[in-house]
Design an enzyme around this catalytic site. Structure first.
Site, PDB file in Angstrom:
ATOM      1  N   LEU A 106       8.929  16.160  42.613  1.00 30.11           N
ATOM      2  CA  LEU A 106       7.850  16.631  41.957  1.00 30.11           C
ATOM      3  C   LEU A 106       8.004  16.871  40.591  1.00 30.11           C
ATOM      4  CD1 LEU A 106       4.787  17.975  41.731  1.00 30.11           C
ATOM      5  CD2 LEU A 106       5.805  20.028  42.806  1.00 30.11           C
ATOM      6  N   SER A 326       8.073  38.779  46.555  1.00 29.07           N
ATOM      7  CA  SER A 326       7.514  37.307  47.015  1.00 29.07           C
ATOM      8  C   SER A 326       6.247  37.070  46.061  1.00 29.07           C
ATOM      9  CB  SER A 326       7.133  37.380  48.463  1.00 29.07           C
ATOM     10  OG  SER A 326       6.254  36.566  48.881  1.00 29.07           O
ATOM     11  N   TYR A 551      22.493  38.900  50.450  1.00 27.41           N
ATOM     12  CA  TYR A 551      21.532  39.862  50.039  1.00 27.41           C
ATOM     13  C   TYR A 551      22.279  41.350  49.772  1.00 27.41           C
ATOM     14  CZ  TYR A 551      17.160  37.411  50.384  1.00 27.41           C
ATOM     15  OH  TYR A 551      16.381  36.240  50.430  1.00 27.41           O
ATOM     16  N   THR A 689       2.682  13.921  37.820  1.00 31.59           N
ATOM     17  CA  THR A 689       3.142  12.744  38.722  1.00 31.59           C
ATOM     18  C   THR A 689       3.752  13.399  40.186  1.00 31.59           C
ATOM     19  OG1 THR A 689       5.286  12.752  37.670  1.00 31.59           O
ATOM     20  CG2 THR A 689       3.764  11.540  36.575  1.00 31.59           C
TER      21      THR A 689
END
Length: 752
Positions: A106, A326, A551, A689
């Site tokens: 991508l 998030s 984490y 594209t």
């Protein structure tokens, strides 16, 4: 006027002055020629697909004389280079989902380097933001090795920070610790070399472009792009602490604006806490996600007339304390019913945790990526444009390697605790609301499961009593710190590092801090500086740096054992250990005792890593066809807003990661009547594209290229071109990689 006579001393001084001038001119000429040679090589057909090591070139480490008297700014250099690696036959790094292999592209991935040095060019520090999931220890050690070979002692472990943006849509395969190698489905030397080469190239370009300039800082909140994905864990932090903040996410963005002395804009660094997971675990296209889209928009704005990935201005959107943050702001919803599953276990009444997924603001993940990225870009632009507070002051850097399995943590003046050997809890296997696992594990699990215990014990052996006790209340699923075959599964030796420019400190954290963990670390560093007279320090938390250690939660959040806590691999006192270690770094800078700090135990480098599980095979075109032939042609005409789609006879795109022929898989070209020539308008780094690779049987494959025609496209005649490489092997001969091209028929774009 009487003719002046010179003494022997004066004659000697004049002679020495002339000789010194001649030597300086000669050295500068040599440096110019050497730099020019490197720059010419950069554009002589090698467009970033080489996997060979850089040729050693020696640069002078002696700083140039000050260019301006009383200059209070910095020497600044910026650089950007491609580091995409494989876009097929490799797992995407981040979600750890089996079968989520790359199947196209991508947007390209870039390494963005910024070098900042004292006014006279001495004492440089390097910050590199790389559009990959995280920086692996092997990646950092290799970059440091090549920097030493090329620049001597100029760029070192203490003054070079490598930070991953944490996109979950970049290729895996660049790790040395076994857990990550297994998650990557093997070690890919092809991708590893491509990433190292890209990082090196970005630093080289920044080094060559250094010039006197100024740095300005600005800070401001970004709203509407985040939620806390473990809000019940956050609520376990003390009320008095939570009451000091208006949100359970860190909304502040820190922006550095860099200009030269003519106010020519050079670049920016932005730090902001958000997970680049707008593209979820159903995605198979390599891309830089929401923070990459923000960088893309900023660079396209400043580098007008250039294709994406080109132009002098560099915009680095770096990671921060993003552990529980998030971008999927609509929150977790049950896939089957649409009802909220925002609960302590992220579980749905029917289907359990596997049905609980968070959604972004858009109608699909690509739309969500654009919305979140656009908002971040817009706010960064506002902060950048209004930045007026100049950063001034000395440059400093400090680094230590630390055995994180054996840190004594002072809880107060009388009580201590210890960090643990690495281990992962049951909730690690559950995944998060941004990407659930395929196994029926639940977040917030504080008890063991007999079935999984038995299976683990038979395959990997039993965890020791010591490691189980150390990690409580975490129920140990994988005792990674006690598994050493074929190599250790997790790092023991980690990096802690900090660089400062005047009143700005950049803390390089080797993991993902939760929101409150980031706040505590920032305050701890600020308090340490203040205790030595350095008040009002701005601390930018930079995440995913130098080595990956999962984490870092607070002690209170650890008790809930949601995903983030189960993935805090050094136990409940991990954050306290890091605060203690970073305060020591701050003290060393504040008291000018960096030279007295121990470098710590050097980390290992392992050989004979597990090779990729997907083998290289010969590419084959269908009978009667050639690579690059059009299989599904375009229509003669399209309107803006439509999608032009063409399919070619393809070959495995991973071949292109080790070939120097092309720098893009595709171009969209417009025919210009005045010049009777085709001009490239878009490439595979353009958001408009898409490059899809469809794997067939026995080495056959297709490549589909989409151009999502934007409203800004000018009417006219266009064509789409495809650039690839196929692997050929004849009997008893080594395999060779051969380039090919394909071109669509011409088509017209109209506005109505």
């Amino acid at each position: 006027m009487a003719k002046r006579s010179f003494s022997m001393l004066e004659i000697l001084l004049i002679f020495l002055l002339v000789m010194m001038t001649a030597i300086t001119v000669s050295l500068l000429t040599l440096l110019f020629v050497t730099s020019g040679t490197i720059e010419n090589n950069k554009d002589s057909g090698n467009h970033g697909f080489s996997t060979t090591q850089h040729t050693a070139v020696t640069f002078s480490t002696t700083p140039e004389p000050p260019l301006l008297q009383n200059f209070s700014g910095y020497h600044i250099g910026v650089g950007r280079a491609d580091c995409t690696g494989q876009v097929s036959d490799i797992n995407l790094m981040g979600f750890g989902k089996a079968g989520q292999n790359a199947q196209g592209l991508l947007t390209r991935l870039y390494s963005r380097a910024v070098i900042m040095a004292e006014p006279n060019g001495s004492n440089p520090v390097v910050f590199v933001s790389i559009e990959i999931g995280m920086v692996s220890q092997r990646l950092r050690l290799e970059v440091l090795s090549r920097l030493k070979s090329k620049y001597g002692s100029l760029y070192r472990r203490d003054n070079v920070i490598l930070s991953g943006t944490h996109t979950h849509s970049g290729p895996a395969g660049f790790f040395q610790y076994t857990l990550f190698v297994l998650a990557s489905e093997g070690f890919s030397n092809r991708t590893f070399e491509y990433m190292v080469s890209g990082i090196m190239k970005s630093i080289d370009i920044a080094h060559q472009n250094m010039k006197p300039g100024k740095i300005f800082i600005n800070k401001g909140d970004v709203t509407g792009v985040q939620i806390n994905r473990s809000p019940t864990s956050y609520l376990l932090n003390p009320w008095s602490e939570r009451a000091r903040y208006s949100s359970n996410t860190e909304r502040e963005m820190v922006v550095l604006k860099m200009v030269d002395l003519n106010r020519t804009e050079l670049g920016l660094i932005s730090w902001f806490a958000i997970h680049p997971v707008s593209m979820n675990n159903t995605n198979h296209l390599v891309n830089s996600d929401n923070v990459g889209y923000a960088a893309y928009l900023f660079e396209q704005e400043k580098n007008r007339g250039y294709l994406p990935g080109q132009g002098p201005f560099v915009a680095a959107f770096a990671s921060s304390a993003l552990g529980d943050v998030s971008p999927n702001i609509l929150g977790p919803q049950c896939i089957d019913t649409g009802e909220s599953c925002d609960n302590a276990n992220s579980s749905c009444p029917i289907g359990g945790p596997m049905m609980c997924m968070a959604k972004g603001p858009g109608h699909d993940m690509l739309d969500s990526t654009q919305i979140i990225g656009q908002t971040m870009y817009q706010r960064a632009k506002e902060l950048y444009d209004s930045a007026s507070q100049e950063v001034t002051g000395p440059v400093a850097s400090v680094h230590q390697w630390v055995n994180m399995t054996d840190v004594t943590v002072w809880l107060n003046s009388t009580h201590t605790a210890k960090t643990c050997k690495p281990a992962l809890g049951y909730s690690f296997a559950a995944g998060t609301i941004d990407g659930v696992s395929g196994l029926n594990f639940t977040q917030g699990k504080t008890e063991t499961d007999p079935f999984w215990e038995s299976l683990r014990d038979q395959l990997l052996g039993k965890p020791s009593y010591e490691i189980k006790e150390c990690h409580k209340p975490k129920p140990v699923l994988l005792h990674t710190g006690e598994i050493t075959r074929p190599h250790p599964w997790h790092p023991d030796i980690v990096d802690v590092q900090m660089i400062t420019l005047g009143s700005l400190a950049i803390a390089a954290v080797p993991g993902e801090l939760t929101t409150m963990s980031g706040r505590r670390l920032r305050e701890g560093i600020q308090a340490e500086f203040a205790s030595y007279g350095m008040k009002d320090m701005t601390v930018a938390i930079s995440g995913l740096c130098n080595v990956y250690t999962h984490y870092i939660t607070t002690y209170e959040e650890y008790q809930a054992q949601r995903y983030e806590a189960a993935s805090t691999i050094y136990g409940p006192h991990t954050l306290s250990a890091y605060i203690q270690l970073f305060r020591a770094l701050a003290k060393a800078i504040a008291t000018d005792t960096v030279a007295n700090m121990s470098s710590g135990p050097e980390p290992p480098v392992f050989k004979q890593l597990i090779p990729p599980l997907i083998p290289n095979i010969v590419d084959r075109a269908p009978i009667g066809r050639n690579f690059g032939d059009v299989l599904e042609p375009l229509r003669p005409q399209y309107r803006v807003g439509e999608v032009a789609e063409v399919t070619f006879v393809g070959a495995n795109p991973k071949n292109s990661a080790e070939n120097q022929t092309h720098e893009t898989f595709l171009t969209v070209e417009k025919y210009e009547d005045p010049t009777a020539a085709w001009h490239v308008m878009y490439n595979d780094a353009s958001w408009e594209t898409r490059f899809y690779w469809h794997k067939g049987l026995l080495g056959q494959s297709n490549a589909t290229i989409e151009w999502h025609i934007p409203e800004t496209a000018h009417p006219g005649i266009y064509r789409i071109r495809y650039f690839g490489h196929h692997r050929k092997q004849e009997l008893l001969k080594p395999a060779v990689i051969l380039s090919f091209e394909g071109t669509s028929s011409a088509f017209e774009v109209v506005t109505t």
